[in-house]
Write a protein that holds these residues in place. Structure first.
Motif, mmCIF file in Angstrom:
data_model
loop_
_atom_site.group_PDB
_atom_site.id
_atom_site.type_symbol
_atom_site.label_atom_id
_atom_site.label_comp_id
_atom_site.label_asym_id
_atom_site.label_seq_id
_atom_site.Cartn_x
_atom_site.Cartn_y
_atom_site.Cartn_z
ATOM 1 N N ARG A 1 12.092 12.617 4.410
ATOM 2 C CA ARG A 1 10.976 13.038 5.250
ATOM 3 C C ARG A 1 9.882 11.984 5.357
ATOM 4 N N TRP A 2 9.854 11.015 4.485
ATOM 5 C CA TRP A 2 8.776 10.031 4.472
ATOM 6 C C TRP A 2 9.247 8.707 5.045
ATOM 7 N N PRO A 3 8.474 8.125 5.943
ATOM 8 C CA PRO A 3 8.847 6.831 6.518
ATOM 9 C C PRO A 3 8.895 5.737 5.449
ATOM 10 N N ALA A 4 9.752 4.768 5.655
ATOM 11 C CA ALA A 4 9.936 3.678 4.692
ATOM 12 C C ALA A 4 8.647 2.907 4.436
ATOM 13 N N TYR A 5 7.790 2.769 5.442
ATOM 14 C CA TYR A 5 6.568 1.990 5.232
ATOM 15 C C TYR A 5 5.694 2.588 4.144
ATOM 16 N N LEU A 6 5.805 3.886 3.900
ATOM 17 C CA LEU A 6 5.004 4.510 2.846
ATOM 18 C C LEU A 6 5.533 4.174 1.451
ATOM 19 N N PRO B 1 -8.047 -3.108 15.998
ATOM 20 C CA PRO B 1 -7.143 -2.481 15.025
ATOM 21 C C PRO B 1 -7.669 -1.123 14.556
ATOM 22 N N GLU B 2 -8.965 -1.012 14.401
ATOM 23 C CA GLU B 2 -9.554 0.256 13.964
ATOM 24 C C GLU B 2 -9.320 1.352 15.003
ATOM 25 N N ARG B 3 -9.473 1.018 16.271
ATOM 26 C CA ARG B 3 -9.248 2.013 17.331
ATOM 27 C C ARG B 3 -7.772 2.363 17.448
ATOM 28 N N LEU B 4 -6.911 1.371 17.313
ATOM 29 C CA LEU B 4 -5.471 1.625 17.368
ATOM 30 C C LEU B 4 -5.056 2.554 16.221
ATOM 31 N N ALA B 5 -5.580 2.310 15.029
ATOM 32 C CA ALA B 5 -5.323 3.194 13.893
ATOM 33 C C ALA B 5 -5.838 4.601 14.195
ATOM 34 N N GLY B 6 -7.012 4.681 14.811
ATOM 35 C CA GLY B 6 -7.575 5.977 15.185
ATOM 36 C C GLY B 6 -6.684 6.730 16.157
ATOM 37 N N MET B 7 -6.076 6.011 17.096
ATOM 38 C CA MET B 7 -5.160 6.653 18.048
ATOM 39 C C MET B 7 -3.966 7.256 17.315
ATOM 40 N N MET B 8 -3.422 6.498 16.364
ATOM 41 C CA MET B 8 -2.283 7.002 15.588
ATOM 42 C C MET B 8 -2.663 8.294 14.863
ATOM 43 N N LEU B 9 -3.825 8.294 14.266
ATOM 44 C CA LEU B 9 -4.289 9.463 13.516
ATOM 45 C C LEU B 9 -4.583 10.648 14.435
ATOM 46 N N GLU B 10 -5.116 10.383 15.619
ATOM 47 C CA GLU B 10 -5.370 11.447 16.590
ATOM 48 C C GLU B 10 -4.058 12.102 17.032
ATOM 49 N N LEU B 11 -3.043 11.290 17.263
ATOM 50 C CA LEU B 11 -1.739 11.829 17.663
ATOM 51 C C LEU B 11 -1.141 12.670 16.535
ATOM 52 N N LEU C 1 0.699 -4.134 13.208
ATOM 53 C CA LEU C 1 0.726 -4.289 11.751
ATOM 54 C C LEU C 1 -0.681 -4.310 11.169
ATOM 55 N N GLU C 2 -1.619 -4.895 11.900
ATOM 56 C CA GLU C 2 -3.003 -4.957 11.440
ATOM 57 C C GLU C 2 -3.631 -3.555 11.399
ATOM 58 N N ALA C 3 -3.259 -2.705 12.325
ATOM 59 C CA ALA C 3 -3.800 -1.340 12.383
ATOM 60 C C ALA C 3 -3.151 -0.412 11.356
ATOM 61 N N LEU C 4 -1.931 -0.701 10.979
ATOM 62 C CA LEU C 4 -1.171 0.204 10.116
ATOM 63 C C LEU C 4 -1.845 0.508 8.778
ATOM 64 N N PRO C 5 -2.292 -0.470 7.997
ATOM 65 C CA PRO C 5 -2.922 -0.115 6.717
ATOM 66 C C PRO C 5 -4.198 0.704 6.885
ATOM 67 N N ILE C 6 -4.904 0.481 7.966
ATOM 68 C CA ILE C 6 -6.112 1.268 8.242
ATOM 69 C C ILE C 6 -5.722 2.727 8.434
ATOM 70 N N ALA C 7 -4.671 2.939 9.226
ATOM 71 C CA ALA C 7 -4.212 4.307 9.490
ATOM 72 C C ALA C 7 -3.642 4.958 8.227
ATOM 73 N N GLU D 1 -4.459 4.374 5.127
ATOM 74 C CA GLU D 1 -5.585 4.736 4.248
ATOM 75 C C GLU D 1 -6.238 6.046 4.669
ATOM 76 N N GLU D 2 -6.173 6.342 5.955
ATOM 77 C CA GLU D 2 -6.774 7.577 6.472
ATOM 78 C C GLU D 2 -5.772 8.729 6.524
ATOM 79 N N GLY D 3 -4.536 8.479 6.045
ATOM 80 C CA GLY D 3 -3.583 9.578 5.932
ATOM 81 C C GLY D 3 -2.390 9.574 6.871
ATOM 82 N N LEU D 4 -2.161 8.498 7.608
ATOM 83 C CA LEU D 4 -0.987 8.456 8.482
ATOM 84 C C LEU D 4 0.279 8.583 7.643
#
Length: 166
Positions: free
Chosen positions: A11-16, A114-124, A145-151, A153-156
């Protein structure tokens, strides 16, 4: 491994499974590569960190055309609440019969930090989407890739789909 453990792992993506420090390290290397871009076969060598562009018409930041729960994707991607689709503009492939030509080739949307891109991921994710579906991402992999760690950290925690004609 028991069936319970197996299904829990699946159930968990490999990146985690990677330490956040490793994801950040990889992202930093990718972003450094924008200084002499060779992220696609066109090998332009342009300094995208300075905002210069070539074939992909994309400088330092990704241009996002749209971001929404896509219910028109294939069944395996959309589930019942949609695939969390982020469409990027200025695809470098220039496919003559591209089904997303208006999105990928006309430069619609806005440059996205990157911060906004991470925010989009979290909004979805908050909307209940089943994945993050990156459409025409070939030329903006470093920015993703730059946005991924930000997302993260916020729970993606959703799977990421690299949706390309390449």
């Amino acid at each position: 491994m028991s069936p319970t453990t197996t299904s829990r792992v699946a159930r968990w993506p490999a990146y985690l499974g990677l330490p956040l420090s490793e994801i950040r390290r990889r992202a930093a290397l990718a972003v450094e590569g924008l200084a002499s871009c060779a992220f696609c076969p066109r090998n332009c060598q342009v300094n995208r960190l300075e905002g210069k562009t070539a074939v992909c018409k994309t400088g330092r930041y990704a241009r996002v055309s749209s971001c929404f729960p896509h219910l028109g994707e294939e069944d395996c991607l959309r589930g019942w609440k949609g695939s969390g689709t982020i469409f990027f503009s200025w695809c470098n492939l220039r496919c003559v019969f591209c089904q997303n030509f208006d999105i990928s080739q006309k430069g619609t949307g806005a440059e996205t930090t990157p911060e906004r891109l991470a925010g989009m991921m979290l909004e979805l994710q908050a909307l209940g989407c089943h994945n993050i579906n990156l459409v025409t991402p070939e030329h903006v992999a470093p920015q993703i890739l730059e946005a991924l760690p930000i997302a993260i950290e916020e729970g993606l925690h959703l799977p990421i789909v690299y949706n390309t004609g390449a």
